[in-house]
Design a protein around this motif. Structure first.
Motif, mmCIF file in Angstrom:
data_model
loop_
_atom_site.group_PDB
_atom_site.id
_atom_site.type_symbol
_atom_site.label_atom_id
_atom_site.label_comp_id
_atom_site.label_asym_id
_atom_site.label_seq_id
_atom_site.Cartn_x
_atom_site.Cartn_y
_atom_site.Cartn_z
ATOM 1 N N LYS A 1 0.834 -1.211 0.000
ATOM 2 C CA LYS A 1 0.000 0.000 0.000
ATOM 3 C C LYS A 1 0.861 1.249 0.000
ATOM 4 O O LYS A 1 0.558 2.237 -0.673
ATOM 5 C CB LYS A 1 -0.941 -0.003 1.203
ATOM 6 N N ARG A 2 1.957 1.239 0.776
ATOM 7 C CA ARG A 2 2.860 2.400 0.799
ATOM 8 C C ARG A 2 3.526 2.585 -0.559
ATOM 9 O O ARG A 2 3.697 3.711 -1.022
ATOM 10 C CB ARG A 2 3.933 2.231 1.882
ATOM 11 N N VAL A 3 3.900 1.481 -1.177
ATOM 12 C CA VAL A 3 4.550 1.563 -2.487
ATOM 13 C C VAL A 3 3.564 2.107 -3.522
ATOM 14 O O VAL A 3 3.906 2.948 -4.357
ATOM 15 C CB VAL A 3 5.113 0.189 -2.911
ATOM 16 N N GLN A 4 2.350 1.651 -3.481
ATOM 17 C CA GLN A 4 1.348 2.125 -4.437
ATOM 18 C C GLN A 4 1.009 3.599 -4.195
ATOM 19 O O GLN A 4 0.731 4.342 -5.141
ATOM 20 C CB GLN A 4 0.080 1.286 -4.339
ATOM 21 N N ALA A 5 1.034 4.013 -2.929
ATOM 22 C CA ALA A 5 0.731 5.408 -2.610
ATOM 23 C C ALA A 5 1.827 6.329 -3.119
ATOM 24 O O ALA A 5 1.571 7.452 -3.564
ATOM 25 C CB ALA A 5 0.535 5.586 -1.127
ATOM 26 N N SER A 6 3.025 5.917 -3.041
ATOM 27 C CA SER A 6 4.142 6.739 -3.533
ATOM 28 C C SER A 6 4.799 5.983 -4.676
ATOM 29 O O SER A 6 5.552 5.039 -4.462
ATOM 30 C CB SER A 6 5.124 7.043 -2.417
ATOM 31 N N ASN A 7 4.534 6.373 -5.873
ATOM 32 C CA ASN A 7 5.041 5.664 -7.042
ATOM 33 C C ASN A 7 6.446 6.092 -7.415
ATOM 34 O O ASN A 7 6.941 5.711 -8.469
ATOM 35 C CB ASN A 7 4.102 5.888 -8.239
ATOM 36 N N ASP A 8 7.099 6.841 -6.610
ATOM 37 C CA ASP A 8 8.467 7.236 -6.956
ATOM 38 C C ASP A 8 9.481 6.280 -6.323
ATOM 39 O O ASP A 8 9.187 5.509 -5.429
ATOM 40 C CB ASP A 8 8.738 8.674 -6.532
ATOM 41 N N ALA A 9 10.709 6.311 -6.764
ATOM 42 C CA ALA A 9 11.764 5.399 -6.320
ATOM 43 C C ALA A 9 12.164 5.644 -4.871
ATOM 44 O O ALA A 9 12.497 4.718 -4.135
ATOM 45 C CB ALA A 9 12.982 5.529 -7.221
ATOM 46 N N GLU A 10 12.117 6.897 -4.443
ATOM 47 C CA GLU A 10 12.505 7.221 -3.087
ATOM 48 C C GLU A 10 11.498 6.626 -2.103
ATOM 49 O O GLU A 10 11.879 6.102 -1.056
ATOM 50 C CB GLU A 10 12.588 8.728 -2.910
ATOM 51 N N GLY A 11 10.237 6.673 -2.423
ATOM 52 C CA GLY A 11 9.201 6.091 -1.577
ATOM 53 C C GLY A 11 9.358 4.585 -1.481
ATOM 54 O O GLY A 11 9.134 3.976 -0.423
ATOM 55 N N LEU A 12 9.770 3.932 -2.564
ATOM 56 C CA LEU A 12 9.995 2.489 -2.561
ATOM 57 C C LEU A 12 11.152 2.120 -1.639
ATOM 58 O O LEU A 12 11.073 1.172 -0.862
ATOM 59 C CB LEU A 12 10.259 1.998 -3.991
ATOM 60 N N ALA A 13 12.229 2.888 -1.687
ATOM 61 C CA ALA A 13 13.394 2.625 -0.844
ATOM 62 C C ALA A 13 13.037 2.783 0.634
ATOM 63 O O ALA A 13 13.448 1.979 1.492
ATOM 64 C CB ALA A 13 14.540 3.542 -1.210
ATOM 65 N N ASP A 14 12.255 3.839 0.937
ATOM 66 C CA ASP A 14 11.834 4.045 2.322
ATOM 67 C C ASP A 14 10.935 2.910 2.809
ATOM 68 O O ASP A 14 11.039 2.456 3.957
ATOM 69 C CB ASP A 14 11.083 5.377 2.457
ATOM 70 N N ALA A 15 10.057 2.436 1.962
ATOM 71 C CA ALA A 15 9.152 1.346 2.331
ATOM 72 C C ALA A 15 9.925 0.064 2.601
ATOM 73 O O ALA A 15 9.658 -0.665 3.573
ATOM 74 C CB ALA A 15 8.122 1.134 1.229
ATOM 75 N N VAL A 16 10.899 -0.233 1.739
ATOM 76 C CA VAL A 16 11.710 -1.442 1.936
ATOM 77 C C VAL A 16 12.519 -1.321 3.222
ATOM 78 O O VAL A 16 12.637 -2.283 3.999
ATOM 79 C CB VAL A 16 12.621 -1.685 0.709
ATOM 80 N N GLU A 17 13.070 -0.132 3.447
ATOM 81 C CA GLU A 17 13.857 0.075 4.648
ATOM 82 C C GLU A 17 12.985 -0.068 5.907
ATOM 83 O O GLU A 17 13.406 -0.663 6.909
ATOM 84 C CB GLU A 17 14.509 1.458 4.607
ATOM 85 N N ALA A 18 11.764 0.431 5.871
ATOM 86 C CA ALA A 18 10.848 0.309 7.000
ATOM 87 C C ALA A 18 10.494 -1.159 7.255
ATOM 88 O O ALA A 18 10.382 -1.612 8.403
ATOM 89 C CB ALA A 18 9.586 1.132 6.740
ATOM 90 N N HIS A 19 10.312 -1.895 6.182
ATOM 91 C CA HIS A 19 10.008 -3.325 6.326
ATOM 92 C C HIS A 19 11.181 -4.065 6.960
ATOM 93 O O HIS A 19 10.987 -4.936 7.830
ATOM 94 C CB HIS A 19 9.667 -3.916 4.963
ATOM 95 N N VAL A 20 12.389 -3.736 6.558
ATOM 96 C CA VAL A 20 13.575 -4.402 7.120
ATOM 97 C C VAL A 20 13.685 -4.093 8.609
ATOM 98 O O VAL A 20 13.964 -4.980 9.415
ATOM 99 C CB VAL A 20 14.839 -3.967 6.344
ATOM 100 N N ARG A 21 13.436 -2.850 8.993
ATOM 101 C CA ARG A 21 13.501 -2.467 10.402
ATOM 102 C C ARG A 21 12.436 -3.204 11.226
ATOM 103 O O ARG A 21 12.688 -3.675 12.317
ATOM 104 C CB ARG A 21 13.322 -0.976 10.565
ATOM 105 N N SER A 22 11.235 -3.315 10.699
ATOM 106 C CA SER A 22 10.158 -3.977 11.423
ATOM 107 C C SER A 22 10.386 -5.486 11.537
ATOM 108 O O SER A 22 10.024 -6.106 12.520
ATOM 109 C CB SER A 22 8.804 -3.688 10.768
ATOM 110 N N SER A 23 11.016 -6.088 10.545
ATOM 111 C CA SER A 23 11.272 -7.533 10.612
ATOM 112 C C SER A 23 12.422 -7.854 11.572
ATOM 113 O O SER A 23 12.496 -8.953 12.107
ATOM 114 C CB SER A 23 11.587 -8.090 9.230
ATOM 115 N N GLN A 24 13.300 -6.884 11.817
ATOM 116 C CA GLN A 24 14.385 -7.117 12.761
ATOM 117 C C GLN A 24 13.893 -7.056 14.194
ATOM 118 O O GLN A 24 14.499 -7.621 15.082
ATOM 119 C CB GLN A 24 15.493 -6.066 12.562
ATOM 120 N N LEU A 25 12.812 -6.414 14.450
ATOM 121 C CA LEU A 25 12.260 -6.341 15.810
ATOM 122 C C LEU A 25 11.665 -7.664 16.138
ATOM 123 O O LEU A 25 11.715 -8.299 17.042
ATOM 124 C CB LEU A 25 11.203 -5.243 15.906
#
Length: 136
Positions: A112-136
């Motif tokens: 949903k975050r990726v679809q909301a922000s169709n730019d490359a920077e938004g994709l990088a932030d979404a992936v980074e957020a997912h990595v942080r949440s999976s490490q918890l």
């Protein structure tokens, strides 16, 4: 007479002979004093079993009382070493069942975050957020 009765009779005769021989040797020895004259009366320091055990019983009771008091005061023996261990053990099955649901929910949020922000920077932030949440 049977063989057993004959053997028993011979044994009795031998015992009688041994007994009479022993009595003859006892009568011939006159240099031995009678037993009553040689033995002195024992002193009146006779200790009964109850007297000898009384000290042991008292010591044992005292040590049992001390151990009971120590056991009452020892709170560490009562409390579990890890307080949450039994809670984790009981809930582990439920957590295992919820883990796949949690992962799919995280993936949906990332999509949903990726679809909301169709730019490359938004994709990088979404992936980074997912990595942080999976490490918890």
């Amino acid at each position: 007479m049977s063989a057993l009765e004959e053997a028993a009779r011979k044994r009795k005769e031998r015992l009688r002979e041994m007994f009479s021989a022993q009595q003859k040797t006892d009568n011939n020895t006159t240099d031995v004093a009678p037993i009553a004259e040689t033995v002195e009366d024992p002193p009146n320091t006779v200790q009964t079993v109850e007297e000898s055990v009384s000290g042991i019983v008292e010591k044992t009771l005292a040590t049992q009382r001390e151990e009971a008091q120590r056991a009452d005061l020892d709170i560490a023996a009562i409390a579990p070493k890890r307080a949450n261990w039994d809670l984790k053990r009981d809930l582990q099955k439920q957590l295992d069942a919820l883990k796949p649901l949690n992962n799919t929910a995280i993936a949906d949020l990332v999509r949903k975050r990726v679809q909301a922000s169709n730019d490359a920077e938004g994709l990088a932030d979404a992936v980074e957020a997912h990595v942080r949440s999976s490490q918890l």
